[in-house]
Structure formats: C-alpha cells, structure tokens
Design an enzyme around this catalytic site. Structure first.
Site, PDB file in Angstrom:
ATOM      1  N   THR A  74     -10.270 -29.040 -84.062  1.00 33.06           N
ATOM      2  CA  THR A  74      -9.319 -28.244 -83.291  1.00 33.06           C
ATOM      3  C   THR A  74      -8.990 -28.885 -81.945  1.00 33.06           C
ATOM      4  O   THR A  74      -9.667 -29.793 -81.486  1.00 33.06           O
ATOM      5  CB  THR A  74      -9.882 -26.831 -83.039  1.00 33.06           C
ATOM      6  OG1 THR A  74     -11.051 -26.926 -82.233  1.00 33.06           O
ATOM      7  CG2 THR A  74     -10.207 -26.122 -84.343  1.00 33.06           C
ATOM      8  N   ASP A  75      -7.944 -28.354 -81.334  1.00 26.17           N
ATOM      9  CA  ASP A  75      -7.577 -28.790 -79.988  1.00 26.17           C
ATOM     10  C   ASP A  75      -8.168 -27.813 -78.966  1.00 26.17           C
ATOM     11  O   ASP A  75      -8.958 -26.940 -79.322  1.00 26.17           O
ATOM     12  CB  ASP A  75      -6.051 -28.895 -79.860  1.00 26.17           C
ATOM     13  CG  ASP A  75      -5.330 -27.585 -80.152  1.00 26.17           C
ATOM     14  OD1 ASP A  75      -5.963 -26.504 -80.091  1.00 26.17           O
ATOM     15  OD2 ASP A  75      -4.116 -27.643 -80.440  1.00 26.17           O
ATOM     16  N   GLN A  76      -7.762 -27.918 -77.717  1.00 19.68           N
ATOM     17  CA  GLN A  76      -8.309 -27.054 -76.666  1.00 19.68           C
ATOM     18  C   GLN A  76      -7.998 -25.579 -76.873  1.00 19.68           C
ATOM     19  O   GLN A  76      -8.680 -24.718 -76.338  1.00 19.68           O
ATOM     20  CB  GLN A  76      -7.793 -27.490 -75.298  1.00 19.68           C
ATOM     21  CG  GLN A  76      -8.475 -28.735 -74.781  1.00 19.68           C
ATOM     22  CD  GLN A  76      -8.025 -29.045 -73.364  1.00 19.68           C
ATOM     23  OE1 GLN A  76      -6.852 -28.945 -73.039  1.00 19.68           O
ATOM     24  NE2 GLN A  76      -8.968 -29.429 -72.526  1.00 19.68           N
TER      25      GLN A  76
END
Length: 139
Positions: free
Chosen positions: A15-17
């Site tokens: 995932t990203d932030q």
C-alpha cells in the site's frame, strides 16, 4: 468455463501512505491467479519452463474501480478469456471482502521457446496443454 479463486490478504508493503493498494501490485496478484488456474488445469509454470517454454506478457489492460486497502482480504478471480493455440488471454476480477469490485482486466500471453524467444503453436508442441485450454476457455 473454469474460474480460479485465490484469496490474498493485503499486506502493508503493498500500500501507499493512504493505506490503498499501489496499482502495480494488482499485476502481481493476477500472476498468482494465473499460476493457480494453470495448476487447476493440471500443469505447472515451472515445469513448462523446464521444457523450454516461456509465457511472456504482451498486453495488459486494467480498469481500476475501487481501492483495495491494507487489512482487507481480496479475492482474485481468474479465467481463460480467449485462446487461439498461440496466444492466451486471461481475464481477472479482484473483489474486496465487502463484495466491491476493485479491478477488472485482462493480460495476453504468447508462448515462446526459451532459447530463441520465437512463438510456438501450443496445439502442435503441447497438445495436452492445448486440450486443457480448449476445455476451460470462455465459450
């Protein structure tokens, strides 16, 4: 038509932030789905490669519909969308645990000889694999 089902737990590293799955990770999940459907057809990619056959991707088409998120479990549905003895098109649908469709798409693969990278006729070179594709492809 055979539809293979693979469950995947979304890992933090995917995932990203924002906790949303990075778009390229769906490609990895589809590879898991392809490997599983090939095994359900009675074959293994590793054995095909030992026999000198590779199956490179020649085209990918995805439509992103809803974000999968960290902590969810998604289901990757994979099927043989089309097959013509040289090219195989796999179809995919990735759904989250709420039943929302996250991604739909296809990937096209051509079987080639490992040493020359020249396309082969699966029907002539591997008749058992050809019969398996004919049996499970979308009608």
């Amino acid at each position: 038509m055979l539809i293979s089902i693979a469950e995947i737990e979304v890992r933090y590293a995917e995932t990203d932030q924002m906790g949303v799955v990075y778009h390229a990770n769906y490609l990895v999940w589809c590879e898991i789905g392809r490997t599983k459907i090939i095994e359900e057809m009675g074959f293994k990619y590793a054995e095909m490669e030992q026999d000198g056959i590779m199956s490179p991707v020649v085209n990918v088409q995805f439509s992103y519909k809803y974000p999968a998120k960290y902590g969810e479990t998604v289901v990757v549905r994979t099927w043989v969308e089309a097959y013509n003895s040289v090219k195989v098109t796999y179809g995919y649908e990735i759904v989250n645990q709420e039943g929302k469709v996250c991604v739909t798409g296809t990937s096209e693969h051509v079987c080639v000889m490992k040493n020359s990278f020249r396309p082969i006729s699966i029907k002539r070179k591997f008749p058992r694999l050809h019969e398996a594709y004919e049996k499970v492809k979308k009608k």
